[in-house]
Write a protein that holds these residues in place. Structure first.
Motif, PDB file in Angstrom:
ATOM      1  N   TYR A  67      -7.869   2.421  21.362  1.00 54.51           N
ATOM      2  CA  TYR A  67      -7.752   3.444  19.819  1.00 54.51           C
ATOM      3  C   TYR A  67      -7.268   2.234  19.543  1.00 54.51           C
ATOM      4  O   TYR A  67      -6.905   0.586  19.149  1.00 54.51           O
ATOM      5  CB  TYR A  67      -6.077   3.621  20.150  1.00 54.51           C
ATOM      6  CG  TYR A  67      -5.835   4.803  21.578  1.00 54.51           C
ATOM      7  CD1 TYR A  67      -6.473   6.642  20.796  1.00 54.51           C
ATOM      8  CD2 TYR A  67      -6.102   5.248  22.574  1.00 54.51           C
ATOM      9  CE1 TYR A  67      -6.769   7.200  21.289  1.00 54.51           C
ATOM     10  CE2 TYR A  67      -6.050   6.041  23.223  1.00 54.51           C
ATOM     11  CZ  TYR A  67      -6.408   6.957  22.733  1.00 54.51           C
ATOM     12  OH  TYR A  67      -6.968   8.388  23.632  1.00 54.51           O
ATOM     13  N   THR A  68      -7.675   2.749  17.794  1.00 57.71           N
ATOM     14  CA  THR A  68      -7.715   2.228  16.914  1.00 57.71           C
ATOM     15  C   THR A  68      -6.066   2.661  15.410  1.00 57.71           C
ATOM     16  O   THR A  68      -6.292   3.935  16.113  1.00 57.71           O
ATOM     17  CB  THR A  68      -8.695   1.480  15.705  1.00 57.71           C
ATOM     18  OG1 THR A  68      -9.737   2.708  15.373  1.00 57.71           O
ATOM     19  CG2 THR A  68      -9.689   0.444  16.805  1.00 57.71           C
ATOM     20  N   VAL A  69      -6.054   2.112  13.983  1.00 55.19           N
ATOM     21  CA  VAL A  69      -5.201   2.486  13.613  1.00 55.19           C
ATOM     22  C   VAL A  69      -5.905   2.800  12.645  1.00 55.19           C
ATOM     23  O   VAL A  69      -6.224   1.811  12.127  1.00 55.19           O
ATOM     24  CB  VAL A  69      -3.519   2.093  13.138  1.00 55.19           C
ATOM     25  CG1 VAL A  69      -3.336   2.781  12.103  1.00 55.19           C
ATOM     26  CG2 VAL A  69      -2.852   1.940  14.711  1.00 55.19           C
ATOM     27  N   LEU A  70      -5.844   3.850  11.642  1.00 53.98           N
ATOM     28  CA  LEU A  70      -6.760   4.094  10.544  1.00 53.98           C
ATOM     29  C   LEU A  70      -6.039   3.623   9.174  1.00 53.98           C
ATOM     30  O   LEU A  70      -4.725   4.111   8.525  1.00 53.98           O
ATOM     31  CB  LEU A  70      -7.096   5.407  10.044  1.00 53.98           C
ATOM     32  CG  LEU A  70      -7.947   5.755   8.951  1.00 53.98           C
ATOM     33  CD1 LEU A  70      -9.834   5.570   9.547  1.00 53.98           C
ATOM     34  CD2 LEU A  70      -8.003   7.782   8.706  1.00 53.98           C
ATOM     35  N   TYR A  71      -6.772   3.461   8.253  1.00 51.86           N
ATOM     36  CA  TYR A  71      -5.715   2.562   7.105  1.00 51.86           C
ATOM     37  C   TYR A  71      -6.880   2.602   6.008  1.00 51.86           C
ATOM     38  O   TYR A  71      -8.542   2.780   6.101  1.00 51.86           O
ATOM     39  CB  TYR A  71      -5.212   1.136   7.496  1.00 51.86           C
ATOM     40  CG  TYR A  71      -4.705   0.774   7.730  1.00 51.86           C
ATOM     41  CD1 TYR A  71      -2.772   1.210   7.488  1.00 51.86           C
ATOM     42  CD2 TYR A  71      -5.000   0.507   9.332  1.00 51.86           C
ATOM     43  CE1 TYR A  71      -1.855   0.840   8.586  1.00 51.86           C
ATOM     44  CE2 TYR A  71      -3.601   0.190  10.300  1.00 51.86           C
ATOM     45  CZ  TYR A  71      -2.319   0.304   9.903  1.00 51.86           C
ATOM     46  OH  TYR A  71      -1.198   0.021  11.235  1.00 51.86           O
ATOM     47  N   THR A  72      -6.310   2.700   5.129  1.00 49.57           N
ATOM     48  CA  THR A  72      -7.250   3.171   3.369  1.00 49.57           C
ATOM     49  C   THR A  72      -6.817   2.298   2.523  1.00 49.57           C
ATOM     50  O   THR A  72      -5.925   2.005   2.531  1.00 49.57           O
ATOM     51  CB  THR A  72      -6.918   5.011   2.687  1.00 49.57           C
ATOM     52  OG1 THR A  72      -6.021   5.235   2.370  1.00 49.57           O
ATOM     53  CG2 THR A  72      -7.508   5.602   3.933  1.00 49.57           C
ATOM     54  N   GLU A  73      -7.856   1.929   1.581  1.00 45.83           N
ATOM     55  CA  GLU A  73      -7.462   0.866   0.863  1.00 45.83           C
ATOM     56  C   GLU A  73      -7.625   1.729  -0.831  1.00 45.83           C
ATOM     57  O   GLU A  73      -9.353   2.587  -1.175  1.00 45.83           O
ATOM     58  CB  GLU A  73      -8.723   0.254   0.452  1.00 45.83           C
ATOM     59  CG  GLU A  73      -8.536  -1.139  -0.984  1.00 45.83           C
ATOM     60  CD  GLU A  73      -8.784  -2.610  -0.681  1.00 45.83           C
ATOM     61  OE1 GLU A  73      -9.514  -2.787  -1.926  1.00 45.83           O
ATOM     62  OE2 GLU A  73     -10.323  -2.739   0.577  1.00 45.83           O
ATOM     63  N   ARG A  74      -6.648   2.382  -1.715  1.00 46.28           N
ATOM     64  CA  ARG A  74      -6.687   2.844  -3.010  1.00 46.28           C
ATOM     65  C   ARG A  74      -7.640   2.421  -3.116  1.00 46.28           C
ATOM     66  O   ARG A  74      -8.609   1.217  -3.913  1.00 46.28           O
ATOM     67  CB  ARG A  74      -5.422   2.980  -3.118  1.00 46.28           C
ATOM     68  CG  ARG A  74      -4.320   3.680  -2.384  1.00 46.28           C
ATOM     69  CD  ARG A  74      -2.475   3.750  -2.443  1.00 46.28           C
ATOM     70  NE  ARG A  74      -2.175   4.234  -3.634  1.00 46.28           N
ATOM     71  CZ  ARG A  74      -2.377   4.977  -4.214  1.00 46.28           C
ATOM     72  NH1 ARG A  74      -2.570   6.666  -2.878  1.00 46.28           N
ATOM     73  NH2 ARG A  74      -2.473   5.744  -4.760  1.00 46.28           N
ATOM     74  N   SER A  75      -8.607   3.673  -4.240  1.00 43.76           N
ATOM     75  CA  SER A  75      -9.472   3.425  -5.192  1.00 43.76           C
ATOM     76  C   SER A  75      -8.683   1.636  -6.642  1.00 43.76           C
ATOM     77  O   SER A  75      -7.522   2.660  -6.827  1.00 43.76           O
ATOM     78  CB  SER A  75      -9.948   4.153  -6.037  1.00 43.76           C
ATOM     79  OG  SER A  75     -10.211   3.877  -6.699  1.00 43.76           O
TER      80      SER A  75
END
Length: 217
Positions: A67-75
């Motif tokens: 398993y991994t944990v999902l992250y985003t980098e905001r625009s």
């Protein structure tokens, strides 16, 4: 020391989705009155309106290696928190059934996550921010059939952190920030050039402590 390290390793390996479910709330927590809320930092002037309900998705992504944990980098084009690391999420809309509905909707809009590929496991306690947002973290298992695709209007990049790294205490350091002339600290995680701090790092750490049955750090 070696025996203690081995015990920690076994504990991480023993963590299952079923165990995580037992640590979570089975429904979104009832939003408390402001007098019961403690923000992660205190602004110089208290808010003059009720807290804004919001939700984020803490997605446990099924990968062949684990398993991994999902992250985003905001625009970088966004007016607030541009370029910062975040979980998919945002404010609850009037049409959202609950926090899970909002978090999944936002994840679909931000990274193309399909609702049919997500299974909500439960909810974490709400998190109150100094900017007057009351966030409900929604934990879900995601089995994606295709790569996540960032929406360029909101998201600059998408990346994943191994679950095992999120669980390790050694992955965390602290980050200092000064607001209104006062300094406060948040958790911080460095991962392959990404610096996760603030609300996102604090929620990650709370998830880690919750899963391991440890008290707040």
């Amino acid at each position: 020391m070696r025996q203690e390290s081995e015990r920690r390793l076994v504990a991480v390996e023993d963590i299952s989705i079923d165990r995580i479910v037992t640590r979570l709330l089975d429904r979104p927590p009832v939003l408390s009155g402001r007098e019961q809320l403690v923000p992660d930092w205190r602004p110089s002037a208290p808010p003059d309106r009720p807290p804004v309900p919001a939700a984020v998705l803490l997605a446990l992504v099924e990968r062949p290696e684990g398993y991994t944990v999902l992250y985003t980098e905001r625009s970088s084009r966004l007016r607030s928190h541009s370029g910062q690391i975040a979980f998919p999420g945002g404010k609850l809309d009037p049409g959202d059934a609950d926090a899970a509905d909002a978090a999944l909707r936002e994840a679909g809009e931000e990274v193309g996550l399909l609702r049919s590929e997500a299974r909500v496991l439960g909810f974490m306690p709400t998190y109150f921010t100094g900017t007057n947002y009351l966030i409900t973290p929604v934990v879900a298992v995601v089995s994606p059939s295709a790569p996540f695709v960032p929406n360029p209007d909101e998201v600059q990049a998408v990346f994943e952190v191994p679950f095992a790294r999120v669980i390790r205490k050694e992955s965390y350091s602290t980050y200092s920030i000064r607001r209104d002339g006062r300094e406060h600290r948040t958790w911080q995680i460095d991962h392959e050039g990404h610096v996760i701090w603030g609300i996102t790092a604090n929620l990650t750490r709370q998830f880690r402590d919750l899963v391991l049955g440890e008290g707040p750090s």
